[in-house]
Design a protein around this motif. Structure first.
Motif, PDB file in Angstrom:
ATOM      1  N   GLY A  53      -5.067  11.363   0.539  1.00  0.00           N
ATOM      2  CA  GLY A  53      -4.098  10.266   0.560  1.00  0.00           C
ATOM      3  C   GLY A  53      -4.565   9.024  -0.161  1.00  0.00           C
ATOM      4  N   ILE A  56      -4.355   5.367   1.034  1.00  0.00           N
ATOM      5  CA  ILE A  56      -3.303   4.424   0.659  1.00  0.00           C
ATOM      6  C   ILE A  56      -2.710   3.702   1.856  1.00  0.00           C
ATOM      7  CG2 ILE A  56      -1.299   5.971   0.790  1.00  0.00           C
ATOM      8  CD1 ILE A  56      -2.129   3.469  -2.046  1.00  0.00           C
ATOM      9  N   TYR A  57      -2.871   4.282   3.059  1.00  0.00           N
ATOM     10  CA  TYR A  57      -2.321   3.601   4.223  1.00  0.00           C
ATOM     11  C   TYR A  57      -3.035   2.287   4.507  1.00  0.00           C
ATOM     12  CZ  TYR A  57      -5.069   7.763   5.578  1.00  0.00           C
ATOM     13  OH  TYR A  57      -5.958   8.800   5.608  1.00  0.00           O
ATOM     14  N   ILE A  60      -1.002  -0.020   2.413  1.00  0.00           N
ATOM     15  CA  ILE A  60       0.298  -0.235   3.063  1.00  0.00           C
ATOM     16  C   ILE A  60       0.151  -1.244   4.195  1.00  0.00           C
ATOM     17  CG2 ILE A  60       2.081   0.858   4.490  1.00  0.00           C
ATOM     18  CD1 ILE A  60       1.655   3.408   2.860  1.00  0.00           C
ATOM     19  N   TYR A  75       4.514   3.290  -0.085  1.00  0.00           N
ATOM     20  CA  TYR A  75       4.759   4.577   0.576  1.00  0.00           C
ATOM     21  C   TYR A  75       5.538   5.522  -0.345  1.00  0.00           C
ATOM     22  CZ  TYR A  75       7.649   7.771   3.342  1.00  0.00           C
ATOM     23  OH  TYR A  75       8.329   8.868   3.794  1.00  0.00           O
ATOM     24  N   SER A  78       3.396   6.915  -3.154  1.00  0.00           N
ATOM     25  CA  SER A  78       2.216   7.712  -2.786  1.00  0.00           C
ATOM     26  C   SER A  78       2.545   9.114  -2.304  1.00  0.00           C
ATOM     27  CB  SER A  78       1.427   6.975  -1.697  1.00  0.00           C
ATOM     28  OG  SER A  78       2.203   6.831  -0.521  1.00  0.00           O
ATOM     29  N   THR A 120       0.509   7.896   6.509  1.00  0.00           N
ATOM     30  CA  THR A 120       1.208   7.025   5.562  1.00  0.00           C
ATOM     31  C   THR A 120       2.544   6.587   6.134  1.00  0.00           C
ATOM     32  OG1 THR A 120       0.153   8.182   3.706  1.00  0.00           O
ATOM     33  CG2 THR A 120       2.081   6.866   3.191  1.00  0.00           C
ATOM     34  N   ASN A 123       1.981   4.052   9.162  1.00  0.00           N
ATOM     35  CA  ASN A 123       1.642   2.697   8.734  1.00  0.00           C
ATOM     36  C   ASN A 123       2.832   1.992   8.108  1.00  0.00           C
ATOM     37  OD1 ASN A 123      -1.456   1.804   8.826  1.00  0.00           O
ATOM     38  ND2 ASN A 123      -1.352   4.031   8.661  1.00  0.00           N
ATOM     39  N   THR A 124       3.708   2.753   7.454  1.00  0.00           N
ATOM     40  CA  THR A 124       4.929   2.175   6.891  1.00  0.00           C
ATOM     41  C   THR A 124       5.854   1.710   8.006  1.00  0.00           C
ATOM     42  OG1 THR A 124       4.761   3.674   4.990  1.00  0.00           O
ATOM     43  CG2 THR A 124       6.873   2.573   5.334  1.00  0.00           C
ATOM     44  N   SER A 200      -7.426   0.164  -1.847  1.00  0.00           N
ATOM     45  CA  SER A 200      -7.396   1.376  -1.017  1.00  0.00           C
ATOM     46  C   SER A 200      -8.507   2.346  -1.388  1.00  0.00           C
ATOM     47  CB  SER A 200      -6.033   2.065  -1.154  1.00  0.00           C
ATOM     48  OG  SER A 200      -4.996   1.236  -0.713  1.00  0.00           O
TER      49      SER A 200
END
Length: 421
Positions: A53, A56-57, A60, A75, A78, A120, A123-124, A200
């Motif tokens: 991932g 990437i969270y 975010i 989001y 990704s 992901t 976290n969004t 990230s």
């Protein structure tokens, strides 16, 4: 914050609670050795999730904390990458690793990629302040795990690890699709992603180092000792993880509250109040855990926990997890200042110390050595983060002695409880 902490704490508690509830039944169905192997795969899942991932969270959470539309845009961009990367590496290991009794790497990567997709989305939802949706997400996963176990128990005659992993993969993918359709309608804004990616990616080593800290002990137990020892340690480790019901809620809520209300949070009153409440809840939760174990021992004995055998392991791991509360606060001060390199450097240093200490202590002292290593590593990590945070925010130094006092009192109370029981 209190309302959000309760909502997110309960949400994470559902996931943790499902795992804890399943632990004795998984041991009963799979055997101690097979359960140890299943736990080993779940440790690898946590290794692959941030890699697939691109962590990437974290981006975010950081950017979405300021503007949820930015978080939603990250989001959207990704998801295709995570999906394709997971398919590519999972299929590569499936094809070239050959047919084993259990393709550990294939399942670790596949479930790891699905975990990355789930994280992901979570976290969004968090940066959008969609509390109920976050709760529903956790509810679907936790109830789904329990239902899957029932399906697994009553349907499969060949009750091996692979069959359960297959069902777990379908569950994670189903929940992802449901919320993918839900989030598709949400508002977003375009903005450059270069800095987000750098931030990230720089934190990937941090996430991997965290994995080493939390999982390397079980890795060395499996390789130095045996699968039965791994299963026994995992049972104590999972029970001590009951504190993660609180910690995980803090880990989700605290970063964005610090970002949005930093001037208030840097004041000693808010910090000390946070540690007082957190410490009190930690002691109460440990008391309830011990009472539950004692009741189980005198009734149905479902958990099959002998405190004389694993009491020390349970205690030391619980104290280590308690220190995570301090870690979340002080590391997030660095997070507010976007000190990704510093965060990563500290965690990498801690993970290196973790590898050395785990190897030496497990080789010489067995399972108790692993638990001692866990506590030592978390303690060293917290100390370094505190020093780094004070450099950024000197106001902390004026009242830091109160943090230490609260910590020592809490350690003493938790230690006294295990002696009483």
């Amino acid at each position: 914050m209190r309302k959000e902490l309760i909502i997110y704490g309960v949400s994470i508690g559902l996931n943790r609670g499902a795992i804890l509830l399943l632990t004795p039944f998984m041991v009963y169905v799979l055997s101690l050795e097979s359960f140890g192997l299943y736990s080993y795969i779940l440790v690898l899942v946590q290794f692959f999730a941030p890699i697939l991932g691109l962590n990437i969270y974290a981006g975010i959470s950081r950017e979405g904390g300021e503007d949820y539309r930015k978080g939603n845009y990250i989001y959207r961009k990704s998801i295709p990458f995570i999906f394709l990367a997971t398919l590519f590496f999972a299929l590569t290991f499936y094809i070239f690793q050959g047919k084993e009794s259990l393709n550990i790497m294939f399942w670790s990567i596949l479930i790891g990629g699905l975990e990355a997709l789930n994280n992901t989305q979570l976290n969004t939802l968090r940066c959008m302040n969609k509390h109920f949706s976050f709760f529903l997400y956790s509810l679907l996963k936790s109830v789904g795990l329990l239902l899957l176990f029932l399906v697994y128990f009553f349907t499969y005659h060949n009750r091996d690890v692979e069959n359960y992993l297959r069902l777990q993969g379908f569950l994670y993918f189903g929940v992802f699709i449901f919320f993918f359709l839900f989030l598709k309608k949400e508002e977003y804004i375009l903005f450059p992603l270069k800095e987000v990616l750098i931030f990230s990616i720089l934190l990937i080593p941090h996430s991997l180092a965290q994995w080493i800290i939390s999982g390397s002990g079980r890795f060395f137990i499996k390789n130095i000792l045996d699968d039965a020892s791994l299963g026994l340690y995992t049972k104590a480790f999972n029970l001590s993880m009951i504190l993660m019901i609180i910690n995980s809620g803090i880990g989700i809520v605290l970063p964005q509250h610090l970002i949005r209300n930093y001037d208030k949070w840097k004041q000693s009153y808010n910090r000390i109040s946070f540690f007082k409440i957190y410490s009190l809840l930690s002691v109460i939760l440990f008391l309830f855990l011990l009472i539950g174990i004692r009741i189980d021992n005198t009734t149905y004995n479902v958990l099959k926990v002998d405190l004389g055998q694993i009491g020390t392991i349970l205690l030391l791991n619980y104290l280590g997890f308690y220190l995570l509360g301090y870690y979340y606060y002080y590391s997030n001060i660095l997070f507010v200042f976007r000190k990704a390199k510093t965060i990563t450097s500290i965690t990498l240093l801690s993970s290196l110390f973790c590898i050395i200490v785990n190897y030496l202590l497990i080789k010489n002292f067995g399972l108790n050595g692993a638990a001692v290593a866990t506590l030592l590593v978390y303690l060293i990590q917290v100390i370094i983060f505190v020093i780094s945070a004070i450099k950024l925010e000197p106001m902390i130094k004026r009242s830091f002695y109160k943090d230490i006092f609260i910590l020592l009192i809490t350690f003493a109370l938790i230690f006294s409880l295990i002696k009483i029981f």
